[in-house]
Enzyme design. Structure first.
Site, PDB file in Angstrom:
ATOM      1  N   SER A  96       0.844  -1.182   0.000  1.00 28.48           N
ATOM      2  CA  SER A  96       0.000   0.000   0.000  1.00 28.48           C
ATOM      3  C   SER A  96       0.890   1.245   0.000  1.00 28.48           C
ATOM      4  CB  SER A  96      -0.903   0.002   1.239  1.00 28.48           C
ATOM      5  OG  SER A  96      -1.678   1.180   1.296  1.00 28.48           O
ATOM      6  N   GLY A 105       2.766   3.061  -5.049  1.00 23.51           N
ATOM      7  CA  GLY A 105       2.630   3.837  -6.275  1.00 23.51           C
ATOM      8  C   GLY A 105       1.957   3.094  -7.408  1.00 23.51           C
ATOM      9  N   SER A 157      -1.294   2.480  -8.280  1.00 20.24           N
ATOM     10  CA  SER A 157      -2.379   3.167  -8.980  1.00 20.24           C
ATOM     11  C   SER A 157      -1.876   4.399  -9.723  1.00 20.24           C
ATOM     12  CB  SER A 157      -3.477   3.572  -7.985  1.00 20.24           C
ATOM     13  OG  SER A 157      -4.095   2.430  -7.432  1.00 20.24           O
ATOM     14  N   SER A 182      -2.449  -7.451  -3.831  1.00 23.36           N
ATOM     15  CA  SER A 182      -2.374  -8.888  -4.147  1.00 23.36           C
ATOM     16  C   SER A 182      -1.145  -9.514  -3.496  1.00 23.36           C
ATOM     17  CB  SER A 182      -2.384  -9.117  -5.660  1.00 23.36           C
ATOM     18  OG  SER A 182      -1.461  -8.297  -6.335  1.00 23.36           O
TER      19      SER A 182
END
Length: 211
Positions: free
Chosen positions: A41, A44, A46, A113
């Site tokens: 999380s 970077g 997205s 994931s």
């Protein structure tokens, strides 16, 4: 219950239509693929996927970006963040990505994931060469410093459980198709690295024009 389910499954048959994947791809003049961005999380994923999609759209390619937060507003809104729910989340996304490649699209998928097994599950759903695993390799320290949603702070305070990198495991890819050092390079350079891999796989044209 199991017998009933088996009976139902035996009566479910895939229907082959006249307009198939090959024709859809031909009409779009592109090769379908799934670019699977994985990482912690705040790594970077997205941001890079979004910039890459903009570059591809500017070149005339047909794309769709699947983002971890966005799909949990609808398709996976009934799932939590337990290990079982995370796996189901990725399974659903994998099936959706498969349908989108059948539509001839280039799919960009940005999800933590965390487990190798679930990423392999998605890869196995697709045709050979369609799955490109992109590891956004940003250290936990950098991700915590960024903490764009304040999630690491909450996880450290015990307000969030099963948070990847803190109290839940992340298994980095052993041999990704591309490893991006997102904490060290600009977005433009990272996008260029993605484009180079796509050219090498003949997903996009070498001269950045429509294939």
């Amino acid at each position: 219950m199991t017998t009933q389910l088996q009976a139902q499954e035996s009566n479910v048959i895939w229907h082959q239509h006249n307009v198939d994947k090959a024709l859809r791809s031909q009409l779009k003049r592109q090769k379908p693929a799934v670019l699977w961005f994985t990482g912690l999380s705040g790594a970077g994923k997205s941001t890079i996927a979004g910039a890459l999609e903009k570059s591809l759209a500017d070149q005339g390619y047909h794309t769709y970006l699947l983002d971890g937060d966005n799909v949990r507003h609808g398709l996976c809104s009934d799932l939590g963040f337990s290990e079982q729910d995370r796996r189901e989340n990725i399974r659903r996304i994998g099936e959706l990505a498969k349908l989108m490649t059948d539509a001839g699209l280039i799919v960009l998928s940005a999800f933590i994931s965390p487990y190798r097994e679930e990423r392999q599950l998605v890869k196995d759903l697709l045709e050979r060469g369609e799955f490109i695993e992109i590891y956004v390799n940003t250290s936990l320290q950098v991700c915590e410093q960024r903490d764009p949603k304040g999630l690491y702070k909450k996880a450290r305070a015990g307000q969030i459980v099963n948070f990847t990198g803190i109290d839940s495991d992340y298994q980095p890819p052993i041999a990704p198709d591309l490893a991006l050092q997102a904490g060290e390079k600009t977005i433009d350079k990272l996008v260029d690295e993605c484009l180079l891999v796509m050219k090498a796989r003949n997903i996009i044209a070498q001269d950045k024009k429509l294939p």
